[in-house]
Write an enzyme that holds these catalytic residues in place. Structure first.
Site, PDB file in Angstrom:
ATOM      1  CE  LYS A  52    -100.507 -29.265   3.968  1.00  0.00           C
ATOM      2  NZ  LYS A  52     -99.358 -28.352   3.938  1.00  0.00           N
ATOM      3  CD  GLN A  96     -99.247 -24.945   5.341  1.00  0.00           C
ATOM      4  OE1 GLN A  96     -99.072 -26.148   5.558  1.00  0.00           O
ATOM      5  NE2 GLN A  96     -99.599 -24.504   4.151  1.00  0.00           N
ATOM      6  CG  ASP A 119     -93.811 -29.607   3.260  1.00  0.00           C
ATOM      7  OD1 ASP A 119     -94.763 -29.981   2.556  1.00  0.00           O
ATOM      8  OD2 ASP A 119     -93.918 -28.827   4.220  1.00  0.00           O
TER       9      ASP A 119
HETATM   10  N1  GUN Z   1     -97.629 -23.554   1.642  1.00  0.00           N
HETATM   11  C1  GUN Z   1     -98.143 -23.744   0.408  1.00  0.00           C
HETATM   12  N2  GUN Z   1     -97.921 -25.013  -0.003  1.00  0.00           N
HETATM   13  C2  GUN Z   1     -97.238 -25.618   0.995  1.00  0.00           C
HETATM   14  C3  GUN Z   1     -96.725 -26.935   1.158  1.00  0.00           C
HETATM   15  O1  GUN Z   1     -96.827 -27.808   0.291  1.00  0.00           O
HETATM   16  N3  GUN Z   1     -96.094 -27.177   2.336  1.00  0.00           N
HETATM   17  C4  GUN Z   1     -95.938 -26.237   3.292  1.00  0.00           C
HETATM   18  N4  GUN Z   1     -95.276 -26.574   4.421  1.00  0.00           N
HETATM   19  N5  GUN Z   1     -96.406 -25.005   3.179  1.00  0.00           N
HETATM   20  C5  GUN Z   1     -97.055 -24.700   2.025  1.00  0.00           C
END
Ligand code: GUN
Length: 291
Positions: A52, A96, A119
């Protein structure tokens, strides 16, 4: 059988964003800024967050990575979120997941300013998505919709079977596929761990979205000839012959399922890159809304 190439589609989306950011620079306007919080050092989470941050650099966004120890208190993590909420330069915040067991995902998600919740996990944004209002849509289902759009996959009137009911993928995916949009307008069935005869449902599907996190769960005998298959799974399996020590396996037995499909996503290179492209789009949107 044709491949839904997420890497290519994500590149196309990110190239467009790069041009938009270059224009913001020329006009002296604010550049999108994503802040990510990573708690502990889960290997997969490390990889996702690094991807990311890398994508931000590639499109010209600012990014901040905040690393916190696995034993940090929930209060301290909430403080870190609050600091980002109050920072006018930060457009998007993501924490995350998964978080260590002593921290409540719900408390942390609820603490994020919904206007910075790129998100799309905050209940305010989930509610807006459910009602078809413009909002931040969770990155993985959003990315899948963008992939279907990129390859002009016909979805109207089709029967989509979503396997998995997580808040991150399955549930929002079912909402988006059933919404009155293009792509969308599907008749949707959600299957989960308590569903009897998942095979019977999958065999009726024009579109299968496999998002349950079980390697090679979807096998050829479960797939109708000509189906579109989207594989969200990305499990790390030990493999000592590789430098990384692991290989990635999707939720679909690709080798045997692919010949039956009209379209299928590979793992890796399918949904994963689209998730990141969708997050970049959400962050850009957040910056534009505020400025
Ligand atoms: N863990 C697995 N997928 C995601 C996501 O799309 N965003 C976040 N913050 N954590 C994750």
């Amino acid at each position: 059988m044709q491949i839904l190439d997420g890497k290519k589609a994500a590149q196309a989306i990110q190239s467009e964003l790069k041009i938009e950011v270059a224009e913001l620079n020329v006009d002296g306007k604010k550049i999108p800024h994503l802040a990510a919080i990573l708690v502990g050092n889960n290997g997969a989470s490390e990889t996702y967050v690094a991807a990311k941050v890398k994508a931000c650099a590639e499109v010209g966004f600012k990014s901040t990575l905040i690393r916190l120890d696995a034993d940090i208190s929930e209060m301290k993590l909430l403080d870190a979120v609050e600091n980002l909420n109050n920072d006018p330069d930060v457009d998007g915040i993501l924490v995350q997941l998964p978080l260590p067991k002593h921290i409540s995902d719900e408390n942390v998600i609820n603490a994020i300013d919904p206007d910075k919740d790129v998100d799309g996990f905050h209940p305010v944004n989930v509610g807006k998505m459910l009602q078809g209002m413009p909002t931040f849509v969770p990155a993985t289902p959003h990315g899948i919709m963008l992939l279907l759009e990129h390859y002009k996959i016909e979805t109207k009137g089709k029967h989509a079977v979503v396997v998995g009911r997580s808040n991150i993928v399955g549930r929002p995916m079912s909402v988006l596929l059933s919404s009155n949009t293009n792509p969308g307008n599907c008749t949707v069935t959600i299957c989960h761990s308590q569903t009897k005869n998942i095979k019977e449902f999958c065999l009726q599907a024009d579109i299968i979205v496999a998002a349950l996190g079980k390697p090679e769960f979807v096998t050829a005998d479960m797939v109708k000839e000509g189906a579109v298959v989207i594989d969200v799974g990305i499990t790390r399996l030990e493999d000592s012959t590789r430098k990384s020590g692991y290989k990635l396996k999707g939720d679909v037995a690709f080798e045997t399922v692919a010949p039956k499909c009209s379209w299928i996503t590979p793992v890796p290179g399918g949904v994963g890159p689209m998730t990141i492209a969708a997050l970049m789009k959400n962050t850009y949107r957040s910056c534009m809304m505020k400025n």
